[in-house]
Design a protein around this motif. Structure first.
Motif, PDB file in Angstrom:
ATOM      1  N   GLU A  35       6.136  -0.441  -5.138  1.00 31.51           N
ATOM      2  CA  GLU A  35       5.463   0.435  -4.173  1.00 31.51           C
ATOM      3  C   GLU A  35       6.169   0.399  -2.832  1.00 31.51           C
ATOM      4  OE1 GLU A  35       1.063   0.940  -2.086  1.00 31.51           O
ATOM      5  OE2 GLU A  35       1.345  -0.318  -3.870  1.00 31.51           O
ATOM      6  N   SER A 114     -14.355   8.676  -2.042  1.00 32.68           N
ATOM      7  CA  SER A 114     -13.133   8.576  -1.270  1.00 32.68           C
ATOM      8  C   SER A 114     -13.226   7.532  -0.172  1.00 32.68           C
ATOM      9  CB  SER A 114     -12.785   9.929  -0.651  1.00 32.68           C
ATOM     10  OG  SER A 114     -12.573  10.891  -1.642  1.00 32.68           O
ATOM     11  N   ASN A 156       1.721   8.035   7.830  1.00 30.36           N
ATOM     12  CA  ASN A 156       1.862   7.830   6.392  1.00 30.36           C
ATOM     13  C   ASN A 156       2.577   9.008   5.753  1.00 30.36           C
ATOM     14  OD1 ASN A 156       1.643   7.154   3.719  1.00 30.36           O
ATOM     15  ND2 ASN A 156      -0.587   7.345   3.593  1.00 30.36           N
ATOM     16  N   TYR A 177      -9.329  11.223  -3.215  1.00 30.96           N
ATOM     17  CA  TYR A 177      -7.908  11.029  -3.479  1.00 30.96           C
ATOM     18  C   TYR A 177      -7.746  10.388  -4.854  1.00 30.96           C
ATOM     19  CZ  TYR A 177      -6.921  11.929   1.471  1.00 30.96           C
ATOM     20  OH  TYR A 177      -6.815  12.501   2.706  1.00 30.96           O
ATOM     21  N   GLY A 179      -4.988   8.408  -5.617  1.00 31.69           N
ATOM     22  CA  GLY A 179      -4.164   7.211  -5.514  1.00 31.69           C
ATOM     23  C   GLY A 179      -4.719   6.258  -4.481  1.00 31.69           C
ATOM     24  N   THR A 180      -3.934   5.276  -4.125  1.00 27.28           N
ATOM     25  CA  THR A 180      -4.349   4.263  -3.157  1.00 27.28           C
ATOM     26  C   THR A 180      -3.967   4.686  -1.749  1.00 27.28           C
ATOM     27  OG1 THR A 180      -2.237   3.100  -3.517  1.00 27.28           O
ATOM     28  CG2 THR A 180      -4.129   2.407  -4.837  1.00 27.28           C
ATOM     29  N   GLU A 181      -4.755   4.284  -0.776  1.00 29.88           N
ATOM     30  CA  GLU A 181      -4.471   4.514   0.641  1.00 29.88           C
ATOM     31  C   GLU A 181      -4.201   5.990   0.931  1.00 29.88           C
ATOM     32  OE1 GLU A 181      -1.325   1.919   1.778  1.00 29.88           O
ATOM     33  OE2 GLU A 181      -2.493   0.092   1.462  1.00 29.88           O
ATOM     34  N   ASP A 182      -5.065   6.846   0.432  1.00 34.30           N
ATOM     35  CA  ASP A 182      -5.003   8.295   0.693  1.00 34.30           C
ATOM     36  C   ASP A 182      -3.718   8.930   0.171  1.00 34.30           C
ATOM     37  OD1 ASP A 182      -7.369   7.838   1.929  1.00 34.30           O
ATOM     38  OD2 ASP A 182      -6.649   8.178   3.970  1.00 34.30           O
ATOM     39  N   THR A 183      -3.123   8.339  -0.866  1.00 36.80           N
ATOM     40  CA  THR A 183      -1.916   8.896  -1.470  1.00 36.80           C
ATOM     41  C   THR A 183      -2.239   9.380  -2.882  1.00 36.80           C
ATOM     42  OG1 THR A 183      -1.137   6.858  -2.515  1.00 36.80           O
ATOM     43  CG2 THR A 183      -0.573   7.190  -0.194  1.00 36.80           C
ATOM     44  N   ASP A 185       0.063   8.370  -5.435  1.00 31.59           N
ATOM     45  CA  ASP A 185       0.836   7.433  -6.259  1.00 31.59           C
ATOM     46  C   ASP A 185       1.896   8.142  -7.097  1.00 31.59           C
ATOM     47  OD1 ASP A 185      -0.562   5.295  -5.243  1.00 31.59           O
ATOM     48  OD2 ASP A 185      -1.932   5.131  -6.939  1.00 31.59           O
ATOM     49  N   GLU A 243      -9.054  10.584 -14.701  1.00 29.06           N
ATOM     50  CA  GLU A 243      -7.672  10.107 -14.734  1.00 29.06           C
ATOM     51  C   GLU A 243      -7.107  10.116 -16.159  1.00 29.06           C
ATOM     52  OE1 GLU A 243      -5.018   6.273 -13.229  1.00 29.06           O
ATOM     53  OE2 GLU A 243      -7.216   6.211 -13.158  1.00 29.06           O
TER      54      GLU A 243
END
Length: 400
Positions: A35, A114, A156, A177, A179-183, A185, A243
């Motif tokens: 990552e 979220s 970001n 979202y 993915g992690t941290e508003d991403t 992935d 997912e």
């Protein structure tokens, strides 16, 4: 995304790809990258974009609406012809409000999936108008679905695109979202290619299917935008990202393919247990054998071609042609005016001349997201001293 940012990204992706290749990253699997490495690549890509923007002379350009490839006829796919909303559009007084939402505070994300809080207002300059629609969506009633681009000047660079439901200017819901941290992935966000409203789980409610494009910056394909499908299922007062089903659909999508909304709807029907496919018209178009991602970096496109052109009407009536060209000798063979009726995903066609006097039977198989052509009982003409002709198996995975 405004034209300035889009052009900057496109201007740097080739440089990023070349650097990755020279550094020996071409053969690495994307999943093997850590990552931290992915974020370093994305930060470098973002830095290149910003440096290029600062180097541009003249005053600041005004944001413009960028074109979306493959979106003609999208209104028919979504049943939303002529319903693209304008930013800041006010809700009509006659629109029905959901009784269970009246008086509900909107500062918290409904469903809590979220985390965080809803923004007070959306920045009109970040709304993708061509991917935002006025819809009547299940119990939500008349709402506006909004695709909202990330802030590319933020801290970001991997921040993902966001999606909202609005009534007038009031934000009713923010989709979670994936993915992690508003991403996401999946790499750096590039574009939203399509949005489809369709029932994916046979519960009688329209769900939201989104095709977003990303770049990873890793390996030879890292600078090529690729489509990632996400499926949000409506559970009344919130949407849940499925997912497992999304990954199942994405596994069928070749990296370099021109993924269309109709392809994804077909895949959902074939893999979601919603019944046997009887309408094959979504396969219409030109399909070819994949030459691999290396072709994207060659100055001259490979000469060798294997193509199936097909037009399907009335659900399963096929007409088309099969064409091949040998790379070294540029010999050409073809079977023209192929016709027949597709039954249970198959079509058999007897041909009497492939351009070299060869005969045989084409067994055309319509798979979830590709078309295979197997030549059965091939007989080469005696006068054909070259030995060339249409024979063997052709796996058509790429739609042009």
């Amino acid at each position: 995304m405004n034209c300035r940012s889009k052009k900057s990204i496109k201007g740097t992706v080739g440089i990023v790809a070349a650097v990755m290749l020279l550094a020996g990253c071409g053969g690495n699997d994307i999943q093997s990258r850590s990552e931290d490495t992915e974020k370093d690549d994305a930060l470098q890509l973002q830095q290149n974009i910003e440096e290029q923007d600062r180097a541009e002379a003249g005053s600041e350009e005004q944001p413009e609406q960028s074109g979306q490839s493959g979106q003609q006829g999208q209104a028919e796919e979504q049943g939303q012809s002529g319903q693209q909303g304008q930013s800041g559009q006010q809700g009509q007084s006659g629109q029905a409000e959901r009784s269970d939402r009246q008086g509900q505070p909107t500062q918290q994300l409904p469903g809590g999936e979220s985390g965080g809080r809803l923004p007070g207002r959306l920045d009109a300059g970040r709304i993708l108008e061509e991917q935002s629609f006025q819809v009547k969506l299940n119990d939500w009633g008349e709402v506006r679905f909004v695709s909202y681009e990330p802030d590319h000047t933020g801290e970001n660079p991997l921040e993902d695109v966001t999606f909202y439901l609005l009534r007038g200017e009031e934000i009713l819901y923010q989709f979670p979202y994936i993915g992690t941290e508003d991403t996401s992935d999946y790499g750096m966000y590039y574009d939203v290619k399509f949005v489809v409203f369709t029932d994916t789980n046979a519960d009688g409610k329209e769900d939201v299917v989104i095709g977003a494009e990303y770049m990873t910056g890793a390996g030879p394909q890292g600078a090529i935008p690729h489509v990632v499908v996400r499926i949000y299922e409506d559970y009344g007062d919130h949407f849940t990202y499925n997912e497992e089903f999304s990954d199942k659909i994405n596994d069928y999508l070749p990296w370099e393919s021109n993924v269309l909304a109709k392809d994804v709807k077909r895949l959902i029907q074939l893999t979601g247990g919603n019944g046997q496919l009887t309408d094959y018209e979504s396969y219409s178009g030109k399909w070819r054998v994949s030459t691999g991602y290396v072709a994207a970096y060659e100055e001259t496109a490979p000469v060798s071609r294997n193509e199936l052109t097909c037009q399907i009407t009335n659900g399963n009536e096929f007409s088309g042609s099969l064409f091949t060209e040998q790379g070294m000798t540029q010999r050409i063979a073809s079977v023209d005016e192929i016709t027949g009726t597709i039954q249970n995903g198959e079509l058999f066609y007897d041909f009497t001349d492939d351009g070299w006097g060869g005969t045989g039977t084409l067994h055309i198989m319509f798979l979830p997201n590709q078309i295979n052509v197997d030549v059965l009982n091939y007989q080469m003409a005696e006068e054909n001293v070259s030995g060339y002709g249409i024979s063997g198996m052709y796996e058509m995975k790429i739609r042009e």
